[in-house]
Design an enzyme around this catalytic site. Structure first.
Site, short mmCIF file in Angstrom:
data_model
loop_
_atom_site.label_atom_id
_atom_site.label_comp_id
_atom_site.label_asym_id
_atom_site.label_seq_id
_atom_site.Cartn_x
_atom_site.Cartn_y
_atom_site.Cartn_z
N LYS A 291 0.84 -1.19 0.00
CA LYS A 291 0.00 0.00 0.00
C LYS A 291 0.87 1.25 0.00
CE LYS A 291 -3.89 -1.92 2.68
NZ LYS A 291 -4.94 -1.75 1.67
N ARG A 365 -10.18 -11.86 1.96
CA ARG A 365 -10.98 -12.97 1.42
C ARG A 365 -10.21 -14.28 1.46
NH1 ARG A 365 -11.43 -9.51 -4.02
NH2 ARG A 365 -11.15 -7.93 -2.41
#
Ligand code: BES
Ligand code: MN
Ligand code: ZN
Length: 515
Positions: A291, A365
């Site tokens: 990020k 996920r």
């Protein structure tokens, strides 16, 4: 801070709160008070353009003729309209205003205020509840706070005619706030303090309140085949953990009553549990798909789903909820390193389905799919709810008002939506469908872990749905916009909100608890 209820009587010290409806019209006890202080309140209302809107506050300091130090006049909106959420908000505002004011006691005068949308005792209870929610602070790392900034308020008293009933209603809800505070504590901790092992240790301590706890470590998960979860964790020096919390509330003995002839069979004791699954990424750097630096510190709260599940389990246990609930939280740290997984890697999930990892930052996920599969195989639930700070895209869609809800079951959605409204942890249903599902097909594996940028929250939900077993009513709650607040609001100081605990508790109360 202590919260209690008492009968209406003259207040001789501290701060007093009275109410006014839109107009503005002072309530009966407010009018009496106004008389005692020779019209200081009504003059102040005029001078300040006070309308009596909901939660509007004016403050009158040291009014002549009164022994108390200040009076707050609080608006209730138009007569008969204020509901449960409004009273919580008002309670919260009162604490926000007085917490560090130097005042130690506040007495709220809750007399019969003409018509209300709820009963007076419920209103009294909601005031205290909102006040308690707003009183939370995470200040363990502040060593130099000025004395004048430190909280002074220690007691919040609501004076009301049916104070016994208000007290009873409050005691019924109060344990849930302990759960909210546990979640806020977990979510607020920095990632050097709260890493998977340490999070699991804190969960272990829930044994003390009667929750059965088991922790799986890396070796066990590897042996069982948690390939997707371990892939996320492998770049970190911290060992991943899977924490399993079981609360068998149906087996709890009811307070024995001699006349109670109900025949408790073992069917309810072994009733299939409601399964709660939480994303617990204690820090999400993004991994190799790293990020940007700006704002990366926020990713310490990427365990907000796991925090909510843990706080909810705690609340259910301490209020001895008569329901069977299992909480499973997947705890990992997502880091880049020489051992980290690479974009393009293919992993084999516990379900046997293979996944091409296109973006290592779509890690939530990957850990949830293994945790969900394991828990479904083991506990055979009929209902499964997962909570996760899963996508930035849900914040683009819904902002910070609603969490996104994705589900394969309309009835479950209706139940959750109404529990969301009742608890204040609001939910908005989002669409799903085959055409979205097709967007995560991979040329090399059974699926890839990301779709296109558009509809990013939906493809994330489609990914999870591929790990829901037939017959399971499932809802995925994307709480990325709700776990943390960058602004003060009526019910929390900026920081961790504890979102999800009240929602889950209300949902269990309303739909899965023996009465
Ligand atoms: N934890 C983030 C989601 C998130 C982002 C929560 C911002 C709160 C605030 C999640 O793991 C993530 O990185 N998601 C990516 C998915 C993308 C790579 C498909 C995102 O939302 O950008
Ligand atoms: Mn991520
Ligand atoms: Zn994440």
């Amino acid at each position: 801070m202590k919260f209690n209820f008492a009968k209406l009587s003259a207040v001789k010290a501290g701060a007093i709160v009275v109410f006014a409806v839109q107009g503005p019209g002072l309530t009966k006890s407010a009018q009496q008070l106004d008389k005692t202080c020779k019209g200081a309140l009504s003059r102040a209302l005029k001078a300040s353009r006070f309308h009596g809107d909901i939660a509007e506050i004016i403050e009158v300091l040291a009014p002549q003729g009164l022994r108390c130090s200040r009076v707050l006049v609080v608006g209730l909106g138009s007569a008969g309209k204020a509901g449960h959420a409004d009273f919580e908000r008002i309670g919260g505002q009162i604490v926000a205003k007085l917490q560090s004011s130097g005042e130690t006691v506040v007495s709220v005068i809750m007399d019969a205020i003409g018509t209300l949308a709820i009963t007076v005792s419920e209103a009294a209870m909601r005031l205290a509840l909102g006040g308690r929610l707003r009183s939370y602070r995470f200040d363990k790392y502040r060593t130099k706070e000025k004395a004048a900034k430190k909280p002074s308020l220690t007691r919040f008293v609501v004076l009301t005619s049916d104070y016994k009933q208000a007290d009873q209603l409050f005691n019924n809800q109060d344990p849930v706030i302990d759960g909210v505070f546990m979640t806020r504590d977990l979510v607020s901790e920095p990632a050097n303090v709260l890493y998977p092992k340490n999070f699991a240790d804190r969960i272990m301590a829930l044994k003390d309140v009667g929750i059965e706890v088991e922790i799986l470590g890396e070796r066990e998960m590897r042996r069982l085949g948690f390939g997707a979860l371990i892939g996320v964790s492998q770049g970190s020096a911290q060992e991943p953990q899977l924490a399993i919390m079981q609360w068998n509330g149906h087996a709890q003995k009811a307070t024995p009553k001699p006349a109670d002839k109900r025949n408790k069979t073992s069917t309810s004791a072994s009733a299939p549990p409601v399964l709660l699954v939480g994303k617990g990424v204690t820090f999400d750097s993004g991994g190799i798909s790293i990020k940007p630096a700006g704002g990366m510190e926020d990713m310490k709260w990427d365990m907000g789903g796991a925090g909510a599940v843990t706080g909810a389990m705690y609340a259910l246990a301490i209020r001895r909820a008569r329901a069977n609930v299992v909480g499973v939280v997947a705890l990992v740290e997502n880091m880049p390193s020489g051992t980290a997984q690479r974009p393009g890697d293919v992993v084999r999930s516990l379900s046997g389905q293979t996944i091409e990892v296109i973006n290592t930052d779509a890690e939530g996920r990957l850990i949830l799919c293994d945790a969900m599969w394991y828990a479904q195989e083991r506990f055979k639930p009929k209902v499964m709810i997962d909570l996760a700070t899963l996508t930035g895209a849900i914040i683009i869609s819904l902002g910070h008002e609603y969490a996104g809800m994705f589900s394969n079951n309309d009835d479950l959605c209706k139940q959750l939506s109404s529990s969301g409204f009742a608890s204040g942890d609001k939910l908005w249903r989002m669409p799903m469908g085959d055409s979205y599902d097709g967007l995560i097909n991979s040329p090399i594996a059974d699926m890839k872990n990301v779709g296109p940028r558009e509809g990013g929250s939906i493809t994330a939900a489609q990914f999870l749905q591929r790990f829901v077993k037939p017959g399971v009513a499932w809802a995925h709650l994307d709480i990325a916009g709700m776990a943390w607040s960058s602004k003060d609001t009526a019910l929390w100081e900026k920081g961790a909100t504890g979102y999800g605990v009240r929602l889950l508790d209300t949902f269990i109360r309303d739909h899965h608890e023996e009465k």
